[in-house]
Design an enzyme around this catalytic site. Structure first.
Site, mmCIF file in Angstrom:
data_model
loop_
_atom_site.group_PDB
_atom_site.id
_atom_site.type_symbol
_atom_site.label_atom_id
_atom_site.label_comp_id
_atom_site.label_asym_id
_atom_site.label_seq_id
_atom_site.Cartn_x
_atom_site.Cartn_y
_atom_site.Cartn_z
ATOM 1 N N GLY A 85 -3.192 0.967 10.192
ATOM 2 C CA GLY A 85 -3.410 -0.399 9.729
ATOM 3 C C GLY A 85 -4.037 -1.355 11.032
ATOM 4 N N CYS A 102 -2.184 6.878 0.844
ATOM 5 C CA CYS A 102 -2.238 5.760 2.101
ATOM 6 C C CYS A 102 -3.305 4.826 1.441
ATOM 7 C CB CYS A 102 -2.723 6.531 3.077
ATOM 8 S SG CYS A 102 -3.198 5.261 4.453
ATOM 9 N N ASN A 103 -2.765 3.670 1.252
ATOM 10 C CA ASN A 103 -3.493 2.400 0.930
ATOM 11 C C ASN A 103 -4.635 2.324 1.862
ATOM 12 O OD1 ASN A 103 -2.564 0.572 -1.679
ATOM 13 N ND2 ASN A 103 -0.930 1.911 -0.505
ATOM 14 N N CYS A 157 0.977 -0.524 0.569
ATOM 15 C CA CYS A 157 1.284 0.364 1.517
ATOM 16 C C CYS A 157 2.169 1.459 0.845
ATOM 17 C CB CYS A 157 1.538 -0.261 2.848
ATOM 18 S SG CYS A 157 1.875 0.803 4.072
ATOM 19 N N THR A 158 1.946 2.669 1.154
ATOM 20 C CA THR A 158 2.743 3.646 0.650
ATOM 21 C C THR A 158 4.135 3.777 1.411
ATOM 22 O OG1 THR A 158 1.687 5.292 1.909
ATOM 23 C CG2 THR A 158 1.159 5.112 -0.545
ATOM 24 N N HIS A 159 4.030 2.990 2.792
ATOM 25 C CA HIS A 159 5.381 3.125 3.512
ATOM 26 C C HIS A 159 6.355 2.128 2.956
ATOM 27 C CE1 HIS A 159 3.280 5.265 6.838
ATOM 28 N NE2 HIS A 159 4.490 5.382 7.257
HETATM 29 N N1 DGL Z 1 0.800 4.303 4.600
HETATM 30 C C1 DGL Z 1 -0.361 3.661 5.013
HETATM 31 C C2 DGL Z 1 -0.810 2.922 3.636
HETATM 32 O O1 DGL Z 1 -0.496 2.912 2.702
HETATM 33 C C3 DGL Z 1 -0.499 3.030 6.230
HETATM 34 C C4 DGL Z 1 0.312 2.996 7.344
HETATM 35 C C5 DGL Z 1 -0.344 3.036 8.938
HETATM 36 O O2 DGL Z 1 -0.514 1.586 9.017
HETATM 37 O O3 DGL Z 1 -0.513 3.757 9.315
HETATM 38 O O4 DGL Z 1 -1.422 2.031 3.851
#
Ligand code: DGL
Length: 268
Positions: A47, A78-79, A192-194
């Site tokens: 990000g 990952c978006n 965001c997948t997190h």
């Molecule tokens: N999991 C990631 C997403 O879906 C991004 C996390 C990051 O900033 O690396 O966007």
């Protein structure tokens, strides 16, 4: 195209552990699918990277992973990587690629107030891809966006069993609520997948009358559809995690990954 061997894995790719939120529902639909879960820890957080850097980094890394693991299909879980690099990856690699994009369409169908919040990384929320989704699927509605790098750190911490700083959660919700019209938000897209790893904390901060949605179930269905009729092992083989390590952020231990069927960690 020849049907892939039963042992050919599905490759999941994220900057860190966020993609586990997509792996979870996929395993529920395809319980014996061989899995390779790749986390680009040397590049986390995506990000905060430039579009140019990600547009080059993601296809190159996926190319190496595809060469090594010969997957039947790759999922960019990952978006940030998907909204920036999906086209580049599809142009570079000759296998089905499933992306992860903000669930603005279902949010627009769900909202009663007409005001939707989109919580993503800073890179995702500035993407023209998100403008485009908003125009196509949320015409006449208000789409407010906020980028929260703190939630990525918080989600990684939670999976390792560490405490999540409550002020990070509060700031993320305030980042949407404090915008003009933000009081009326009744659906928040976890883009965001997190972030679904922090769903309980975010729900408590946003209030129970706000719906939090993400695209993971839809992505799992898409993966099942694209692999329909293919051969799978009779019993689930242990999944493999592969990390691009870096020194200052130790990658997670196997214990955090075993609930997702991962039995070994490798590096690339
Ligand atoms: N999991 C990631 C997403 O879906 C991004 C996390 C990051 O900033 O690396 O966007």
């Amino acid at each position: 195209m020849q049907s892939p061997l039963a042992s050919a894995p599905i490759l999941f790719f994220d900057s860190g552990l966020g993609g586990l939120t997509v792996l979870g529902p996929t395993r529920a639909l395809l319980p014996t699918a061989p899995i390779v879960y790749a986390a680009d820890y040397a590049g986390l957080p995506y990000g905060r990277k430039s579009d140019e850097e990600l547009a080059a980094r993601v296809p190159a890394l996926l190319g190496r992973l595809v060469e090594r693991y010969q997957p039947r299909l790759a999922v960019i879980a990952c978006n940030t990587a998907s909204t920036i690099a999906l086209g580049h990856v599809r142009a570079a690699l000759d296998l089905p690629i499933v992306g992860t994009v903000p669930a603005i369409k279902p949010a627009a169908e769900m909202t009663k107030t007409g005001v939707i919040g989109v919580l993503g990384t800073e890179a995702t929320v500035r993407q023209p891809y998100v403008d485009d989704l908003s125009v196509r699927f949320a015409g006449g509605k208000t789409v407010l966006r906020h980028g929260s790098p703190g939630l990525v750190t918080g989600a990684e911490a939670k999976l390792r069993g560490d405490a999540v700083d409550p002020s990070v959660i509060a700031r993320a919700i305030a980042g949407l609520r404090d915008q003009p019209g933000g009081d009326a938000i009744d659906v928040i897209v976890l883009a965001c997948t997190h972030f679904p790893l922090l769903k309980d904390e975010l729900q408590a901060a946003a209030g129970l009358d706000v719906n939090l949605i993400d695209g993971a179930a839809g992505i799992a269905k898409r993966i099942a559809y694209l692999t329909d009729g293919q051969a799978w092992p009779d019993t689930p083989p242990p999944g493999v995690a592969v990390f691009t390590r870096c020194d200052d952020r130790p990658p997670p231990l196997l214990a955090a990954l075993t609930p997702y069927g991962i039995g070994a960690i490798e590096t690339i």
